[in-house]
Design an enzyme around this catalytic site. Sequence first.
Site, PDB file in Angstrom:
ATOM      1  CB  ILE A  77      29.114 -36.814 -30.525  1.00  0.00           C
ATOM      2  CG1 ILE A  77      29.961 -36.488 -29.295  1.00  0.00           C
ATOM      3  CG2 ILE A  77      29.919 -36.608 -31.783  1.00  0.00           C
ATOM      4  CD1 ILE A  77      31.230 -37.321 -29.205  1.00  0.00           C
ATOM      5  CG  ASP A  78      23.422 -38.642 -30.596  1.00  0.00           C
ATOM      6  OD1 ASP A  78      23.040 -37.471 -30.748  1.00  0.00           O
ATOM      7  OD2 ASP A  78      23.208 -39.551 -31.412  1.00  0.00           O
ATOM      8  CG  MET A  79      24.503 -38.278 -22.595  1.00  0.00           C
ATOM      9  SD  MET A  79      23.140 -38.144 -21.430  1.00  0.00           S
ATOM     10  CE  MET A  79      22.243 -39.661 -21.755  1.00  0.00           C
TER      11      MET A  79
END
Length: 309
Positions: free
Chosen positions: A119-121
């Site tokens: 999942i994105d930062m």
Amino acid sequence: MPFVKQTFTVPEKMPAFLFIMRTFNFTQGQAQRVLAKGRLLINGVSIFNTGMSIEGEVEVVYFKPSSQGNRPLFHNKDFMVFEKYSGVLVHPNTMATPYSLLDEIRSIAGDNANAVHRIDMETSGLLLASKHKKSESYLKMSFEDRSIKKSYLAWVDGKLTEPFSSSERIKINNDYSQTKHKVFISDEGKASHTDFIPLQYDETLDTTLVACYPHTGRTHQIRVHLFHVKHPILGDPIYGTTFQAANAYLEEELSPEERMREMGASRLMLHAQSLSFTMGPRFHIESKSDFSEMKNLICEKEKRVFNKK
């Protein structure tokens, strides 16, 4: 620092990959990947030949996890589920990355443990990790065949009142000269589908909390589908802002105040809310974070310039 350089003495001549296997209890494939990345050095020079015989003093650069005490929300003998905080990477993106969730995963379950999806930062919420290679293979295959179901929550710009779906095809962007979008909608792209259900509207902030149900796993799928219907996720530094603001964000040149005004929130307002899958029993795991209460991170509607075009 998770990556460290340590000196070892190889007592007798042996293939480089065999030394790595014995020293770190790695499989042959893992050992060969260490060598392919140039992380075995002799006299300061990386050795890439996996079958080369080595002896004497060598240096190895390897990942040494350092926990910050983020314990899993749930775990058993096969897997763990963590609450990832916004701003934390899942994996280190360089050898200089000071901390990622991989530090917690490997601290708990050792070198064979791994995150099985990304999942994105700036996205917060649930992250699934395997404890061993067999469960890693099973869980990654479950993501590929879409038997793992995920849901997200998002605070989006503007008012949404009715459930809707998006099946717009998504294509990877290979030219960042005109836009910083990683993907875009195109008839030439890959099939994708997301269902959206509005949950509540805040008139003061002009934002809607939306439940998002992706049925495919394309890069930035939820973000680009919401951007396409002109209700991008608040705080999105790429979709919904100007080319100049997105570029400044990527170059780390935006102040926190500029970020709030240009992107509409201090972080990407997207949260991985639930995971449902079968691994023996059927599991359904919900995030314990109250994302609906995080709207204090959103910029006042009169001040933000996000999504104005």
